[in-house]
Scaffold this motif. Structure first.
Motif, PDB file in Angstrom:
ATOM      1  N   ASN A  78       0.836  -1.211   0.000  1.00  0.00           N
ATOM      2  CA  ASN A  78       0.000   0.000   0.000  1.00  0.00           C
ATOM      3  C   ASN A  78       0.865   1.253   0.000  1.00  0.00           C
ATOM      4  O   ASN A  78       0.596   2.211  -0.721  1.00  0.00           O
ATOM      5  CB  ASN A  78      -0.921   0.037   1.215  1.00  0.00           C
TER       6      ASN A  78
ATOM      7  N   THR B 160      -1.933   3.320  -3.243  1.00  0.00           N
ATOM      8  CA  THR B 160      -3.311   3.048  -3.624  1.00  0.00           C
ATOM      9  C   THR B 160      -3.793   1.787  -2.914  1.00  0.00           C
ATOM     10  O   THR B 160      -3.002   0.891  -2.618  1.00  0.00           O
ATOM     11  CB  THR B 160      -3.467   2.890  -5.146  1.00  0.00           C
ATOM     12  N   THR B 161      -5.096   1.763  -2.647  1.00  0.00           N
ATOM     13  CA  THR B 161      -5.689   0.596  -1.977  1.00  0.00           C
ATOM     14  C   THR B 161      -7.022   0.228  -2.616  1.00  0.00           C
ATOM     15  O   THR B 161      -7.845  -0.437  -1.981  1.00  0.00           O
ATOM     16  CB  THR B 161      -5.912   0.889  -0.480  1.00  0.00           C
ATOM     17  N   HIS B 162      -7.239   0.635  -3.846  1.00  0.00           N
ATOM     18  CA  HIS B 162      -8.533   0.403  -4.494  1.00  0.00           C
ATOM     19  C   HIS B 162      -8.824  -1.067  -4.771  1.00  0.00           C
ATOM     20  O   HIS B 162      -9.972  -1.426  -4.957  1.00  0.00           O
ATOM     21  CB  HIS B 162      -8.633   1.222  -5.781  1.00  0.00           C
ATOM     22  N   ASP B 163      -7.798  -1.905  -4.811  1.00  0.00           N
ATOM     23  CA  ASP B 163      -8.021  -3.324  -5.094  1.00  0.00           C
ATOM     24  C   ASP B 163      -8.097  -4.173  -3.820  1.00  0.00           C
ATOM     25  O   ASP B 163      -8.105  -5.404  -3.893  1.00  0.00           O
ATOM     26  CB  ASP B 163      -6.921  -3.856  -6.011  1.00  0.00           C
TER      27      ASP B 163
ATOM     28  N   SER C 126     -10.093  -5.438  -0.422  1.00  0.00           N
ATOM     29  CA  SER C 126     -11.449  -5.622   0.077  1.00  0.00           C
ATOM     30  C   SER C 126     -11.555  -5.156   1.532  1.00  0.00           C
ATOM     31  O   SER C 126     -10.973  -5.770   2.432  1.00  0.00           O
ATOM     32  CB  SER C 126     -11.830  -7.098  -0.022  1.00  0.00           C
TER      33      SER C 126
ATOM     34  N   TYR D 178      -5.622   6.243   1.860  1.00  0.00           N
ATOM     35  CA  TYR D 178      -5.208   6.278   0.457  1.00  0.00           C
ATOM     36  C   TYR D 178      -6.397   6.402  -0.492  1.00  0.00           C
ATOM     37  O   TYR D 178      -6.277   6.967  -1.561  1.00  0.00           O
ATOM     38  CB  TYR D 178      -4.355   5.062   0.103  1.00  0.00           C
ATOM     39  N   ARG D 179      -7.529   5.883  -0.089  1.00  0.00           N
ATOM     40  CA  ARG D 179      -8.708   6.031  -0.962  1.00  0.00           C
ATOM     41  C   ARG D 179      -9.221   7.460  -0.969  1.00  0.00           C
ATOM     42  O   ARG D 179      -9.724   7.932  -1.971  1.00  0.00           O
ATOM     43  CB  ARG D 179      -9.806   5.066  -0.525  1.00  0.00           C
ATOM     44  N   LYS D 180      -9.110   8.172   0.146  1.00  0.00           N
ATOM     45  CA  LYS D 180      -9.589   9.551   0.201  1.00  0.00           C
ATOM     46  C   LYS D 180      -8.603  10.526  -0.455  1.00  0.00           C
ATOM     47  O   LYS D 180      -9.023  11.491  -1.083  1.00  0.00           O
ATOM     48  CB  LYS D 180      -9.820   9.965   1.655  1.00  0.00           C
TER      49      LYS D 180
ATOM     50  N   ARG E 169      -8.493  10.328  -4.791  1.00  0.00           N
ATOM     51  CA  ARG E 169      -9.760  10.255  -5.532  1.00  0.00           C
ATOM     52  C   ARG E 169      -9.691  11.091  -6.759  1.00  0.00           C
ATOM     53  O   ARG E 169      -9.120  12.076  -6.894  1.00  0.00           O
ATOM     54  CB  ARG E 169     -10.913  10.717  -4.665  1.00  0.00           C
TER      55      ARG E 169
END
Length: 88
Positions: free
Chosen positions: A26, A31-34, A36, A83-85, A88
């Motif tokens: 990460n 990024t952590t979009h993949d 769950s 990381y998701r915020k 974006r």
């Protein structure tokens, strides 16, 4: 030291160490979009339930171990959300 104690220690090391590669990945990828989130929330719930059992059986070693696991998973979830915020 008996076999059960040794296996418990080994299991603890493996469980807590299993998220380290994810932390590193990460951080490097930013990024952590993949990943769950429900998986890690379920792991967190499992640790909380095991912590409850440890308190009920007054097993101080496992209380410490499961608190470390909870902190570990909360840190990972925090990293995922961060990381998701940001990206974006």
């Amino acid at each position: 030291m008996d076999l059960i104690w040794i296996l418990t220690i080994l299991a603890t090391i493996v469980l807590h160490g299993s998220s380290i590669p994810q932390f590193i990945r990460n951080y490097k990828r930013k990024t952590t979009h993949d990943i769950s989130i429900p998986l890690w929330i379920m792991v967190l719930i499992g640790y909380i339930l095991l912590l409850l059992v440890s308190y009920l059986t007054e097993n101080n070693y496992l209380i410490v171990v499961y608190w470390i696991g909870i902190i570990n998973i909360v840190c990972l979830l925090t990293q995922i959300i961060y990381y998701r915020k940001i990206f974006r």
